[in-house]
Scaffold this motif. Structure first.
Motif, PDB file in Angstrom:
ATOM      1  N   ILE A  81       0.836  -1.197   0.000  1.00  0.00           N
ATOM      2  CA  ILE A  81       0.000   0.000   0.000  1.00  0.00           C
ATOM      3  C   ILE A  81       0.874   1.251   0.000  1.00  0.00           C
ATOM      4  O   ILE A  81       2.100   1.169   0.147  1.00  0.00           O
ATOM      5  CB  ILE A  81      -0.963   0.021   1.212  1.00  0.00           C
ATOM      6  N   SER A  99      -5.223   1.133   5.505  1.00  0.00           N
ATOM      7  CA  SER A  99      -5.798   2.283   4.807  1.00  0.00           C
ATOM      8  C   SER A  99      -7.315   2.210   4.919  1.00  0.00           C
ATOM      9  O   SER A  99      -7.869   1.325   5.583  1.00  0.00           O
ATOM     10  CB  SER A  99      -5.376   2.277   3.327  1.00  0.00           C
ATOM     11  N   SER A 137       4.625  -1.131   2.759  1.00  0.00           N
ATOM     12  CA  SER A 137       4.088   0.166   2.337  1.00  0.00           C
ATOM     13  C   SER A 137       5.229   0.982   1.752  1.00  0.00           C
ATOM     14  O   SER A 137       6.391   0.815   2.142  1.00  0.00           O
ATOM     15  CB  SER A 137       3.441   0.916   3.507  1.00  0.00           C
ATOM     16  N   ALA A 185      -1.600  -4.654  -5.563  1.00  0.00           N
ATOM     17  CA  ALA A 185      -1.942  -3.350  -4.987  1.00  0.00           C
ATOM     18  C   ALA A 185      -3.323  -2.937  -5.469  1.00  0.00           C
ATOM     19  O   ALA A 185      -3.730  -3.277  -6.592  1.00  0.00           O
ATOM     20  CB  ALA A 185      -0.910  -2.297  -5.369  1.00  0.00           C
TER      21      ALA A 185
END
Length: 300
Positions: free
Chosen positions: A201, A210, A228, A246
């Protein structure tokens, strides 16, 4: 003379008086009564400590004193400059103007909306026309727009401060991406399969969750986030060098379709809307009007 005690209408009256050398004619031009103008002249004489105009020895007109003669041309020039400043409206020509624009946004929005505008600005080949895109991280949008640190903010239209001018730009949805020839194939995953995949992410702070994870938690699901990165455009690099997937804006990921496969999600994510915001002080600024038009007309 104490200039603080003189207001602008008083000086404008003096300018006309010095030109006409006649209280009656000057009053007619100023559209005020003769007694009112005589009162103003009395005030001006006190302020300048000089009679300014005295009765002519011949005829009914008046004669300027030496102080008034020295003042006349300077006063007229100053008033003309003030009129010019008040009436002046600067024109903006991207071919010749010298102007720097600063836009705050994230790199996903830059890729979707900012890049076409950047290309347009560069196409004018005007070294005096500059544009800077800065990260929204650490930006106080309302304050920085008010102080002129940034000219425009582009982001989620539903999170814009109320006091700003805002315009809708576009809507986008989310999609999953993975490298081409991924071992799992290109079929749409089930929700359980999606959650078991290795996810990367974007987080400027290094968070490992998120808003998408909040949506999944409402369905009693948790996805496997393994990494991330701080930039949206780093995602493609990570995906092409790993088996990670993703979930990001579709129009961003479409820029990388040569190296990535885009796959429909097994659950619904509400689309998001992008807008631009600016301070009311730049509402009529021709350069800013032009800049905003570039974003509304951008082909993305």
């Amino acid at each position: 003379m104490d200039i603080k005690r003189a207001d602008l209408p008083l000086l404008i009256s003096l300018d006309i008086l010095l030109e006409e050398k006649n209280v009656t004619k000057a009053a007619q031009r100023l559209n005020i009564s003769q007694p009112a103008l005589s009162t103003q002249l009395a005030r001006l004489r006190v302020l300048f400590e000089d009679p300014l105009l005295v009765p002519a020895e011949v005829g009914r007109g008046m004669v300027l004193t030496e102080r008034a003669l020295n003042l006349q041309h300077k006063l007229r020039a100053s008033i003309n400059e003030l009129k010019f400043a008040v009436n002046f409206k600067s024109s903006f020509d991207p071919l010749t103007s010298r102007r720097k624009f600063t836009i705050a946004t994230n790199d996903s929005v830059f890729t979707i909306l900012g890049l076409p505008v950047l290309k347009k600005v560069l196409s004018f080949n005007n070294p005096g026309l500059q544009i800077s895109f800065v990260s929204v991280f650490g930006v106080n949008v309302k304050e920085d727009l008010e102080k002129g640190h940034i000219d425009l903010y582009i982001g989620d239209i539903n999170k814009m401060p109320d006091s700003l001018k805002v315009r809708y730009l576009m809507k986008d949805s989310f999609i999953m991406a993975q490298k081409k020839r991924h071992a799992r194939g290109t079929k749409k995953p089930t929700l359980n399969e999606y959650c078991q995949l290795s996810h990367v992410i974007v987080s400027a702070k290094g968070d490992l969750s998120s808003s998408i994870d909040h949506l999944l938690s409402e369905q009693s699901q948790t996805r496997n986030i393994v990494a991330s990165v701080p930039s949206y455009n780093q995602i493609a690099l990570v995906l092409t060098n790993s088996d990670c997937v993703a979930t990001l804006p579709k129009q961003l990921l479409e820029k990388y379709q040569d190296t990535l496969d885009l796959i429909e999600l097994p659950f619904s994510i509400p689309p998001f809307e992008l807008g631009m915001a600016w301070h009311v002080k730049s509402q009529e600024d021709e350069a800013m009007v032009w800049l905003r038009q570039q974003f509304t007309q951008a082909k993305f």
